[in-house]
Write a protein that holds these residues in place. Structure first.
Motif, PDB file in Angstrom:
ATOM      1  N   TYR A  69       0.821  -1.196   0.000  1.00 49.36           N
ATOM      2  CA  TYR A  69       0.000   0.000   0.000  1.00 49.36           C
ATOM      3  C   TYR A  69       0.865   1.260   0.000  1.00 49.36           C
ATOM      4  O   TYR A  69       0.424   2.345  -0.363  1.00 49.36           O
ATOM      5  N   THR A 123       0.726   4.266  -9.065  1.00 49.96           N
ATOM      6  CA  THR A 123      -0.242   3.267  -8.622  1.00 49.96           C
ATOM      7  C   THR A 123      -1.553   3.881  -8.166  1.00 49.96           C
ATOM      8  O   THR A 123      -2.577   3.210  -8.185  1.00 49.96           O
ATOM      9  N   ASP A 158      -3.400   6.307  -9.512  1.00 49.39           N
ATOM     10  CA  ASP A 158      -4.399   6.556 -10.552  1.00 49.39           C
ATOM     11  C   ASP A 158      -4.064   5.887 -11.880  1.00 49.39           C
ATOM     12  O   ASP A 158      -4.729   6.141 -12.884  1.00 49.39           O
ATOM     13  N   SER A 159      -3.045   5.045 -11.893  1.00 48.31           N
ATOM     14  CA  SER A 159      -2.616   4.290 -13.080  1.00 48.31           C
ATOM     15  C   SER A 159      -2.110   5.163 -14.217  1.00 48.31           C
ATOM     16  O   SER A 159      -2.054   4.707 -15.359  1.00 48.31           O
ATOM     17  N   SER A 188       0.985  -1.534 -17.027  1.00 53.12           N
ATOM     18  CA  SER A 188      -0.344  -1.560 -16.421  1.00 53.12           C
ATOM     19  C   SER A 188      -0.258  -2.258 -15.073  1.00 53.12           C
ATOM     20  O   SER A 188       0.764  -2.870 -14.745  1.00 53.12           O
ATOM     21  N   GLN A 189      -1.336  -2.159 -14.307  1.00 43.28           N
ATOM     22  CA  GLN A 189      -1.369  -2.841 -13.025  1.00 43.28           C
ATOM     23  C   GLN A 189      -2.710  -3.553 -12.881  1.00 43.28           C
ATOM     24  O   GLN A 189      -3.703  -3.156 -13.488  1.00 43.28           O
ATOM     25  N   ASP A 190      -2.734  -4.582 -12.049  1.00 45.06           N
ATOM     26  CA  ASP A 190      -3.987  -5.285 -11.843  1.00 45.06           C
ATOM     27  C   ASP A 190      -4.820  -4.561 -10.796  1.00 45.06           C
ATOM     28  O   ASP A 190      -4.390  -3.579 -10.206  1.00 45.06           O
ATOM     29  N   ASN A 191      -6.033  -5.048 -10.597  1.00 47.26           N
ATOM     30  CA  ASN A 191      -6.957  -4.356  -9.699  1.00 47.26           C
ATOM     31  C   ASN A 191      -6.482  -4.329  -8.251  1.00 47.26           C
ATOM     32  O   ASN A 191      -6.842  -3.428  -7.495  1.00 47.26           O
ATOM     33  N   THR A 192      -5.697  -5.304  -7.870  1.00 42.00           N
ATOM     34  CA  THR A 192      -5.200  -5.341  -6.494  1.00 42.00           C
ATOM     35  C   THR A 192      -3.997  -4.423  -6.313  1.00 42.00           C
ATOM     36  O   THR A 192      -3.552  -4.198  -5.188  1.00 42.00           O
ATOM     37  N   LYS A 193      -3.455  -3.932  -7.430  1.00 38.45           N
ATOM     38  CA  LYS A 193      -2.271  -3.056  -7.417  1.00 38.45           C
ATOM     39  C   LYS A 193      -1.053  -3.739  -6.815  1.00 38.45           C
ATOM     40  O   LYS A 193      -0.158  -3.084  -6.286  1.00 38.45           O
TER      41      LYS A 193
END
Length: 127
Positions: free
Chosen positions: A29, A53, A55-56, A71-76
């Motif tokens: 986090y 991370t 706001d992508s 890119s990042q996944d939904n869990t970041k």
């Protein structure tokens, strides 16, 4: 503490594609920026792409714009680097890196600012 594990490298012919993954664990986090760097034999390490991370939003080196996508996944907790239209000059060891602090615009590729690093994954592009 944060651990980064990068993977997905391999050998591919020019014009091909690879997708690298960087999996973060621990106090994820706290991570604000995750970037991919690369180092070719005999050359200095250089930044390739960065994702903020929160706001992508993304930032790319000119040499990969239009070919690479971060890119990042939904869990970041996982960041990807999709590499298309690969060229022989993309051959390098690729590293993901993460930083907990804020970075001023344009300073995303100053590697001394990064707190955590993956072990690297080799990408080899043959012509």
């Amino acid at each position: 503490q944060v651990q980064l594990v990068d993977s997905g490298g391999g050998s591919v012919q020019a014009g091909g594609s690879l997708r690298l993954s960087c999996v973060a664990s621990g106090y994820t986090y706290s991570l604000k920026y995750i970037s991919w760097f690369r180092q070719a034999p005999g050359k200095e390490r250089e930044g390739v792409a960065t994702i903020y991370t929160r706001d992508s939003s993304t930032y790319y080196a000119d040499s990969v714009k239009g070919r690479f996508t971060i890119s990042q996944d939904n869990t970041k907790t996982t960041v990807y680097l999709q590499m298309n239209s690969l060229k022989s000059k993309d051959t390098a060891m690729y590293y993901c890196a993460a930083v907990t602090g804020y970075l001023a615009y344009g300073l995303y590729f100053e590697e001394q600012r990064y707190n955590f690093w993956g072990q690297g994954t080799q990408v080899t592009v043959s012509s």
